[in-house]
Every structure is written in structure tokens, then in C-alpha cells.
Design an enzyme around this catalytic site. Structure first.
Site, mmCIF file in Angstrom:
data_model
loop_
_atom_site.group_PDB
_atom_site.id
_atom_site.type_symbol
_atom_site.label_atom_id
_atom_site.label_comp_id
_atom_site.label_asym_id
_atom_site.label_seq_id
_atom_site.Cartn_x
_atom_site.Cartn_y
_atom_site.Cartn_z
ATOM 1 N N SER A 36 -20.115 -72.210 9.784
ATOM 2 C CA SER A 36 -20.159 -72.956 9.749
ATOM 3 C C SER A 36 -19.329 -73.217 7.544
ATOM 4 O O SER A 36 -19.898 -73.752 7.297
ATOM 5 C CB SER A 36 -22.020 -72.260 8.745
ATOM 6 O OG SER A 36 -22.836 -73.110 10.004
ATOM 7 N N HIS A 247 -18.523 -70.011 1.433
ATOM 8 C CA HIS A 247 -19.973 -70.242 2.454
ATOM 9 C C HIS A 247 -19.493 -69.047 3.384
ATOM 10 O O HIS A 247 -18.238 -68.280 3.986
ATOM 11 C CB HIS A 247 -19.436 -71.349 3.332
ATOM 12 C CG HIS A 247 -20.434 -72.627 3.594
ATOM 13 N ND1 HIS A 247 -20.773 -71.726 4.383
ATOM 14 C CD2 HIS A 247 -21.004 -73.503 3.668
ATOM 15 C CE1 HIS A 247 -22.226 -72.357 5.131
ATOM 16 N NE2 HIS A 247 -22.540 -73.934 4.442
#
Length: 492
Positions: A36, A247
């Protein structure tokens, strides 16, 4: 892992094995799927290519505020099985047809959904007539000097020798075979050296207001102007009171993270082919950095911790959020802390007094109407009502049956005997496995689901039956945080 300070490599350490059977070690050139973390690469591409403000729809997609359910989570309800094949150009279009309605009004809340970036990636290809990989190569990877990075959609064809491992030292490490194709939501793979080059590239322009990264790293907001915590493939959080923009990435066998602390102009990269918690690794590293460069403000934040409490609460029970039809389960295994499960996974909260507890992502207060809950990360405040307890031995055969959701084209089969129930889902991806169900109270159950096509989502589905009839229930609502309030009707 690596640390980049002021645009230069400050530290790099590589250890362990890419493949424990062949004894091939991990090197700085070993290619990992960064999962991701790919999302910010796609957003970087958008910001570089357009250099204009996004319209509302695009802004809400990349901010995880669209209200679209997560197709990856819904794959469970469409009959997906662990290690099944999922094609981005064959299966994904069928998934998009079956998302159903928005599960909240766009721009009002946060809900992590891979659907958002899959849609953005496919739209970019359609509009430009080029592949996402070609665009990423020309607009990001080559300018940044990421020599081996690429969009490699098919997880079954990750460049050797890397293998992702589930398990632990206690259970043994088990290689996982992944047969999924990803688009803009998780398809990029890169080596540690590539990620170091990426961070250096970002550092060179991170304070330039006209640069792509500056645009995507700005503080996000909701449609009403209130502060949000996610946008453009980046989470915004704090470590010891200091802002971190980051992230993570995770698939079965892999855990990854890239984090940037703007005030210190410092990045931390962690790439693991195991299930070690990268939040702990990155946070520990940042805390060590802050201790080495202390300021009065930072030390005050670090030492401003609540005194330990030995309170045992009396409201450990099961509750239901009527708005989302999601269960809230409160447990306490030691004084001073409660464990609350709301989004399918557990969070530990520190007890403030006999009726209130607070954690990193949730504050809970017990009152006469149940639990008043604040979840600032999702921009939500709500009350969850208590569920009336039911003896564990109570016969549950009235729930057994077959239910169908026209909205998402999914069949839910409930089976079992006595008080023990199981649930399974059928859909366009096949016939899924059986899952154990646990009664929480009244007509509300948990369905345990810690394995989908790949990653352990959603944890627990809430299954809320309604419309009691002589022969059973006429309807049931199934949901989790990323795919809420899905209505099924009994068909047999």
C-alpha cells in the site's frame, strides 16, 4: 531498514534471509512488494502530471473519504478463498459493479478502502492511454533514480529471491503463495536502495510549495473543513507529540513502512518479509532520534504521561452501533486497561476513571444509554447501546438459513447445530470457506474472518439479524468498518 536525514543516507542495516530454504540473504538490492505504499506513488504521479487542484470526487477518493466500500474486503462476501487468483482486468471490473451504495456521504468520514486507488489507477490508464507502470517509470522512478522499482501487478511473479513468510519463531515460518493482481492500490515493488533513492528525491523538494510531494503531503481536511488524518496515500500522526507523515504496507508474508518526520527532515524505511509490527520499529527509531536531539517541548510531551490506575471497570460487555450496525466489544484482562474491538480488531485503551477510557484512536465513556464513543481519525461521534446477554447454551437454530444481498450480489449461508453456528459466502468469485460465528448478545453475532484472499481483513464481521418470524429471521445485516451495513434477505 534505512534512515535518511536532510536528504542524505544516515544509516542502513540489512539482515536475515530472502529465502530461508535456499539460504539466500536479503541485500539492499532485494526487491520487495511495497504494497500500500504504492498509493502515494500513484498520487505523486497525479500531482506531477497535472500540477492542478483535484476536483472534489478525486480529492475524496485519494483521501479515503469517498464512502465506497473496500472491494478487497468485499471479496470475502463474493466467495473468495485464501490464495485464490484475482485478476485486475477480469475480476476487478466485476467487483466495481457490485460495490453497492455509499456507506457514508462522501467527504464526511474516513474509511480505508483499496477501491479508491484501484479506481484512480484504472482511470489514469484509460485517460492517458498508457500503462500505469510506464507513467510511473517516466514521472517518478527514473527521475528519482529508483533503478529496479516497477509496477508489477501480479504478486505471483515477484522477482526472486524474496519470499514472504507467515508464522513466528514459536510456530515456524511458513512461505505464503500469493496469486493476486493489484492496480494503483498496492502493485509497486522496490528494493531498499530504491526506497532510499525515493526518500532522497522527496527530501530535495519537500519544502518547495510547487513540488508534487509538497502538494500531496499538505494537511488534509474533510468537506466541512475539519482536520483529517489521511490524504493522497499518506497518514498523518504523531510520535511523542511530533508530526509524522507515513504509510505502511502489508500482505501475507510482508510488512513494510516508510515514514517522514518533517520537523527533523528525517525518514525511516522498514521492509520486512515477515509479520513484525513496523509501527513499533519506526516509532522506536523516531523516539531514539528525538532523544538525541531533545528540546524542552519534546521532553515535556514525552514526560506528560497519566499516572497508572488500578481501576477495574464494570461495563465490560457487548454493544451495537445502530448507525453502522457494527458491534463494540469491551473486555478487561488487567486493571488500568480495557480492550475494545470496534473495527474488527482490538485496541488497548488506558482507563481514565471508572467510566472513561482513552486510546490512540478512540475515546469511550460509559453512561446510562451505553457507550459514547469518539473516533477522531474517522471523524465520528456515536453512541453504542448495550446488547442483552444470552446464555451460551441457547439454541440458535432460528438463525440457520440462506440469505441473499441483491445490492452486492452475495449469498450468506448460516449453518450449524444447537448453539454453534458457522457462516459462509458465495458470489461471483466462488464458494467461500466456513467461518466460526460467536454470539455477542440478543440477535447479534461476530463472524471470525482473519484471512481473505490475502491479508487478515476484516478480523470480525458483525452479523445482526432482524425481522424475527416463527420459522426464523427474515433479514440480516453484515458489515465491518470497510464495508458497512450490507442488507441480506432470507431466501430459504
Amino acid at each position: 531498514m534505512a534512515i535518511i536525514k536532510d536528504g542524505e543516507l544516515a544509516a542502513k542495516h540489512v539482515w536475515g534471509y530472502a529465502n530461508i530454504d535456499t539460504r539466500e540473504p536479503i541485500t539492499p538490492q532485494t526487491i520487495f512488494p511495497i504494497c500500500s505504499i504504492s498509493k502515494q506513488c500513484v498520487e505523486f504521479l497525479l500531482a506531477t502530471a497535472t500540477c492542478t487542484n483535484e476536483d472534489l470526487t478525486l480529492e475524496r477518493l485519494v483521501g479515503m473519504q469517498s464512502g465506497l466500500r473496500d472491494y478487497w474486503i468485499l471479496s470475502v462476501l463474493w466467495g473468495a478463498r485464501p490464495q485464490d487468483r484475482f485478476s485486475i482486468y477480469q475480476d476487478a471490473p466485476e467487483a466495481l459493479k457490485r460495490l453497492g451504495s455509499f456507506h457514508f456521504a462522501p467527504g464526511t468520514q474516513f474509511s480505508y478502502s483499496n477501491t479508491n486507488f484501484m479506481v484512480v489507477g484504472l482511470a489514469i490508464e484509460k485517460v492517458t492511454g498508457q500503462t500505469l507502470n510506464d507513467l510511473l517509470q517516466s514521472l517518478l522512478f527514473k527521475p528519482a533514480g529508483m533503478k529496479s522499482a516497477g509496477l508489477r501487478a501480479d504478486m505471483a511473479r515477484i522477482p526472486s529471491p524474496i519470499v514472504g513468510y507467515e508464522g513466528s519463531e514459536e510456530t515456524g515460518y511458513i512461505p505464503y503463495t500469493n496469486r493476486i493482481e493489484w492496480a494503483g492500490d498496492a502493485g509497486v515493488s522496490a528494493s531498499l536502495d530504491d526506497m532510499i533513492a525515493y526518500e532522497k528525491y522527496i527530501h530535495r523538494s519537500s519544502t518547495d510549495e510547487n513540488s508534487a510531494y509538497f502538494k500531496i503531503a499538505t494537511d488534509p481536511t474533510y468537506i466541512d473543513g475539519s482536520s483529517a488524518h489521511y490524504s493522497n496515500g499518506l497518514f498523518h500522526r504523531e510520535v511523542e507529540g511530533v508530526k509524522v507523515v507515513e504509510h505502511s504496507g502489508g500482505l501475507a508474508g510482508f510488512r513494510l513502512r516508510r515514514s517522514y518526520m518533517p520537523s527533523e527532515r528525517t525518514s525511516v524505511i522498514v521492509l520486512l518479509n515477515s509479520h513484525i509490527d513496523t509501527t513499533v520499529v519506526a516509532s522506536y527509531t523516531f523516539k531514539k532520534i528525538l532523544k538525541d536531539t531533545p528540546s524542552i517541548e519534546k521532553l515535556q510531551v514525552a514526560n506528560d504521561k497519566p499516572a497508572e490506575t488500578r481501576i477495574e471497570v464494570k461495563w465490560t460487555s457487548s454493544y451495537l452501533d445502530e448507525e453502522t450496525k457494527l458491534a463494540v466489544v469491551v473486555k478487561q484482562d488487567k486493571p488500568g486497561q480495557v480492550i475494545v474491538n470496534y473495527d474488527g480488531h482490538h485496541e488497548t485503551l488506558e482507563i481514565l476513571d471508572e467510566n472513561e477510557a482513552k486510546g490512540s484512536y478512540m475515546q469511550v465513556r460509559f453512561g446510562s444509554n451505553g457507550l459514547s464513543i469518539i473516533r477522531p481519525f474517522e471523524n465520528r461521534k456515536f453512541t453504542a447501546r448495550p446488547l442483552r446477554a444470552v446464555p451460551a447454551s441457547t439454541n440458535a437454530q432460528e438463525f440457520v438459513g440462506r440469505y441473499y444481498s441483491k445490492e452486492i450480489d452475495s449469498t450468506f449461508l448460516v449453518s450449524g447445530s444447537g448453539a454453534m453456528l458457522y457462516g459462509a459466502f458465495d458470489g461471483y468469485l466462488g464458494k467461500g470457506p466456513m467461518h466460526v460465528m460467536q454470539r455477542l448478545g440478543e440477535d447479534v453475532w461476530w463472524l471470525a474472518c482473519f484471512r481473505s484472499l490475502d491479508a487478515p481483513v476484516p478480523g470480525y464481521w458483525t452479523v445482526a439479524f432482524d425481522g424475527r418470524r416463527f420459522e426464523g429471521f427474515s433479514k440480516v445485516t453484515v458489515g465491518c468498518m470497510g464495508a458497512r451495513d450490507i442488507a441480506y434477505q432470507r431466501v430459504s
